[in-house]
Scaffold this active site. Sequence first.
Site, PDB file in Angstrom:
ATOM      1  N   GLU A  34      34.072  87.346 -11.282  1.00 54.81           N
ATOM      2  CA  GLU A  34      35.004  86.512 -10.491  1.00 54.81           C
ATOM      3  C   GLU A  34      34.565  85.069 -10.587  1.00 54.81           C
ATOM      4  OE1 GLU A  34      34.720  87.800  -6.249  1.00 54.81           O
ATOM      5  OE2 GLU A  34      33.277  89.111  -7.231  1.00 54.81           O
ATOM      6  N   LYS A  36      33.263  81.609  -9.252  1.00 55.37           N
ATOM      7  CA  LYS A  36      32.339  81.252  -8.176  1.00 55.37           C
ATOM      8  C   LYS A  36      32.829  79.963  -7.534  1.00 55.37           C
ATOM      9  CE  LYS A  36      27.413  80.640  -7.214  1.00 55.37           C
ATOM     10  NZ  LYS A  36      27.576  79.564  -6.283  1.00 55.37           N
ATOM     11  N   ASP A  38      32.947  76.791  -4.975  1.00 56.48           N
ATOM     12  CA  ASP A  38      31.950  75.879  -4.427  1.00 56.48           C
ATOM     13  C   ASP A  38      32.332  75.518  -2.997  1.00 56.48           C
ATOM     14  OD1 ASP A  38      29.728  74.372  -4.352  1.00 56.48           O
ATOM     15  OD2 ASP A  38      30.483  72.759  -5.619  1.00 56.48           O
ATOM     16  N   TYR A 145      35.413  88.068  -0.981  1.00 57.04           N
ATOM     17  CA  TYR A 145      34.830  88.809  -2.100  1.00 57.04           C
ATOM     18  C   TYR A 145      34.072  90.064  -1.709  1.00 57.04           C
ATOM     19  CZ  TYR A 145      31.167  85.296  -1.079  1.00 57.04           C
ATOM     20  OH  TYR A 145      30.282  84.459  -0.467  1.00 57.04           O
ATOM     21  N   LYS A 208      29.283  90.939 -11.227  1.00 57.83           N
ATOM     22  CA  LYS A 208      28.685  91.970 -10.379  1.00 57.83           C
ATOM     23  C   LYS A 208      28.844  93.318 -11.074  1.00 57.83           C
ATOM     24  CE  LYS A 208      30.105  89.315  -6.368  1.00 57.83           C
ATOM     25  NZ  LYS A 208      31.218  89.006  -5.498  1.00 57.83           N
ATOM     26  N   LYS A 232      26.163  79.575 -13.880  1.00 58.27           N
ATOM     27  CA  LYS A 232      26.534  78.231 -13.413  1.00 58.27           C
ATOM     28  C   LYS A 232      27.033  77.385 -14.570  1.00 58.27           C
ATOM     29  CE  LYS A 232      24.992  76.768  -9.640  1.00 58.27           C
ATOM     30  NZ  LYS A 232      24.707  76.781  -8.301  1.00 58.27           N
ATOM     31  N   CYS A 324      39.824  37.191  -0.443  1.00 59.61           N
ATOM     32  CA  CYS A 324      40.527  38.258  -1.156  1.00 59.61           C
ATOM     33  C   CYS A 324      40.699  37.891  -2.633  1.00 59.61           C
ATOM     34  CB  CYS A 324      41.880  38.491  -0.501  1.00 59.61           C
ATOM     35  SG  CYS A 324      42.933  39.619  -1.422  1.00 59.61           S
ATOM     36  N   CYS A 327      44.730  37.258  -3.116  1.00 59.72           N
ATOM     37  CA  CYS A 327      45.507  36.162  -2.506  1.00 59.72           C
ATOM     38  C   CYS A 327      44.622  35.055  -1.938  1.00 59.72           C
ATOM     39  CB  CYS A 327      46.429  36.713  -1.423  1.00 59.72           C
ATOM     40  SG  CYS A 327      45.526  37.214   0.064  1.00 59.72           S
ATOM     41  N   CYS A 342      41.355  42.478   3.554  1.00 60.92           N
ATOM     42  CA  CYS A 342      42.077  41.223   3.399  1.00 60.92           C
ATOM     43  C   CYS A 342      42.951  41.075   4.633  1.00 60.92           C
ATOM     44  CB  CYS A 342      42.961  41.274   2.156  1.00 60.92           C
ATOM     45  SG  CYS A 342      44.164  39.935   2.135  1.00 60.92           S
ATOM     46  N   CYS A 347      49.693  39.704   1.609  1.00 59.85           N
ATOM     47  CA  CYS A 347      48.940  39.718   0.349  1.00 59.85           C
ATOM     48  C   CYS A 347      49.696  40.594  -0.652  1.00 59.85           C
ATOM     49  CB  CYS A 347      47.544  40.289   0.587  1.00 59.85           C
ATOM     50  SG  CYS A 347      46.622  40.601  -0.931  1.00 59.85           S
TER      51      CYS A 347
HETATM   52  S1  IVH Z   1      28.807  87.208  -4.043  1.00 54.27           S
HETATM   53  C1  IVH Z   1      24.386  88.374  -2.028  1.00 54.27           C
HETATM   54  N1  IVH Z   1      30.917  86.078  -5.030  1.00 54.27           N
HETATM   55  O1  IVH Z   1      27.703  81.607  -4.000  1.00 54.27           O
HETATM   56  C2  IVH Z   1      25.347  87.266  -2.093  1.00 54.27           C
HETATM   57  N2  IVH Z   1      29.337  84.714  -3.940  1.00 54.27           N
HETATM   58  O2  IVH Z   1      25.038  81.176  -5.003  1.00 54.27           O
HETATM   59  C3  IVH Z   1      26.492  87.640  -2.981  1.00 54.27           C
HETATM   60  N3  IVH Z   1      29.928  82.355  -3.846  1.00 54.27           N
HETATM   61  O3  IVH Z   1      26.086  82.564  -1.043  1.00 54.27           O
HETATM   62  C4  IVH Z   1      27.530  86.620  -2.992  1.00 54.27           C
HETATM   63  N4  IVH Z   1      31.853  82.515  -4.901  1.00 54.27           N
HETATM   64  O4  IVH Z   1      28.408  81.492  -0.879  1.00 54.27           O
HETATM   65  C5  IVH Z   1      29.767  85.895  -4.372  1.00 54.27           C
HETATM   66  N5  IVH Z   1      32.870  85.199  -5.934  1.00 54.27           N
HETATM   67  C6  IVH Z   1      31.730  85.027  -5.282  1.00 54.27           C
HETATM   68  C7  IVH Z   1      31.319  83.755  -4.840  1.00 54.27           C
HETATM   69  C8  IVH Z   1      30.103  83.643  -4.170  1.00 54.27           C
HETATM   70  C9  IVH Z   1      31.017  81.700  -4.300  1.00 54.27           C
HETATM   71  C10 IVH Z   1      28.794  81.702  -3.153  1.00 54.27           C
HETATM   72  C11 IVH Z   1      28.327  82.424  -1.925  1.00 54.27           C
HETATM   73  C12 IVH Z   1      26.878  82.718  -2.173  1.00 54.27           C
HETATM   74  C13 IVH Z   1      26.545  81.697  -3.218  1.00 54.27           C
HETATM   75  C14 IVH Z   1      25.366  82.167  -4.058  1.00 54.27           C
END
Ligand code: IVH
Length: 588
Positions: A34, A36, A38, A145, A208, A232, A324, A327, A342, A347
């Site tokens: 999936e 990830k 932020d 998730y 996973k 990452k 400014c 102007c 300004c 302006c």
């Molecule tokens: S699974 C045991 N799935 O990334 C923790 N985490 O770097 C398993 N995160 O703390 C987390 N997207 O906050 C999982 N699709 C995703 C995610 C995800 C973002 C974050 C989450 C976690 C951090 C770990």
Amino acid sequence: MLSLDNALNEEELADFDRRVRDLLAGEPYRYAAELKLDGLSMAAHYENGVFKQAVTRGDGTVGEDVTENARTIRTLPLKVADAPWPKFEVRGEVIMPKGAFEKLNAEREQQGLSLYANPRNSAAGSLRVLDPGITASRRLEYHAYFLLVDGRPVMESHWASLDALQRMGFKVEKRKLCPGLEEIQSFCREWAEKRDSLPYEIDGVVAKIDSVAQQERLGWRAKAPRWAIAFKFTARQAETLLEDIIVNVGRTGVLTPAAILKPVIVGGVTVTNATLHNEDYIRELDLKIGDTVTVERSGDVIPKVLGVARKGEHRRPFVMPSRCPVCDSPIMRAEGEAASRCLNTNCPARLKESLLHFAARSVIDIDGMGDALVNQLVDRGLVKNIADLYDLTFEQLVDLDRMGDKSARKILDNIDRSRQKPLDRVISGLGIPFVGERTAQFLAEGLGSMDELMHADEARLQLVEEVGPKVSESIRKFFAEPHNRELVERLRAAGLQFESGAPARAKAGPLLGLTFVLTGTLPSLSRDDAKAMIEAAGGKVTGSVSKKTNVVVAGDEAGSKLDKARELGIPVWDEKALRDKIGTAINE
Ligand code: IVH
């Protein structure tokens, strides 16, 4: 709530896969991959299908209860129909879409507030505020998730959990079932390339092991599972020379410094400039022209200078201009504010926004004066100053795009009608920094006329309700600017309302409810000034002493009124006593 191990490149991903293969000793397995996100992780607890509590990850063991704020997140279902478990828990990520992040930061910049560094910080900040109303306005999203009962996955596979979550109404991330390493790698490559096309930030891919039985067999290390890895994406940062710092004037007059960078490729895109927000930002980073700086590009977010990588040999400090750049009017930076502005309402950099503000329904209310019309009026040079609106002719208007006879006539009528709008609307239309609609009402009531507003000193202004040093300074500086005085005179000539219909009396203040009589010559106040001062502080001034008089203010050569006051036992004040009561010292 624990964390994930990271793979920073494809080799590390392959290492992870090798470890899994060894541990599973030849058993077949597959991955669920999936995106990830932020953001920040949050657990949501449900009882009998109803959302009960939300907790952030915190330090992993003890989180923060954010139930009330989480309730306002639109993608977090508050009720789940047909959930077969009396209690269950969902884990996922709270994120702020890029658009909402940029809008929020633009607003904060306008208000002189500190800016959020990235959508993750702003999501965290927005979830942890005291007022759920604020969280609601921030357009957060929740992407799920994990689906757990008694802290353990209930489905046999992660993929099935995601399907179940989706059926229950949760938003789940883009995902792919991957039979092996190669498929994960291609999913990672695909999204590293496409990440900018998403409306929210992702920083990698999570792979996973799909089977929960195998997850349990693989187990956990100290802080992270052995059955999952976070791939990452490479950071989109680079170092380059800060060649110059220029200043742009925004639509509302805020001056924003921008970095001119030696072109550098960051994550496949050439970056040549970056916003520096305001003077404080530059000072905090100790940025000087000639330094080598670290630049980051994240999604659609405008490139950002993170800091100085190496100080330049001949580094030169940045100085915010005092006038400014568009102007040449003076710049104001109010105390406690990060933004420099300004002060000239007309302006050219601000004109369109100033016109839209002036014409807004809650201000002078010129129906039809929206973006499309304002753009044409300014772009064709028909309006160079707000007051030019009152000189527009039928011929000029009817000549514009998408304007017929009827609509041109209507606009002219609306402009004409705006001449009757009360003084407070005119004051608010001037665009004086920190003078919004409410303050404008107090100023109109407290001072009674535009002339009073233009000439009152700061002490006098501060007698008006809700006017403190910041607002009074802003008003004085505004009227010190010749372009603004010219604007006011032209609005006067156009016939706008410059007197407040109501008597100039404040509805609050230290003298509220008291009736005064003035007599004799006061040391530093004319009769009119003293009257205005009393009225602005909520008092009333009458001409003759009676039983209804509460105080007589007496100066030199006070005559019969003073005698009468003594006769009736009415308190007599001198100028100092009056000023003490109101709280202004002489010579202010
Ligand atoms: S699974 C045991 N799935 O990334 C923790 N985490 O770097 C398993 N995160 O703390 C987390 N997207 O906050 C999982 N699709 C995703 C995610 C995800 C973002 C974050 C989450 C976690 C951090 C770990």
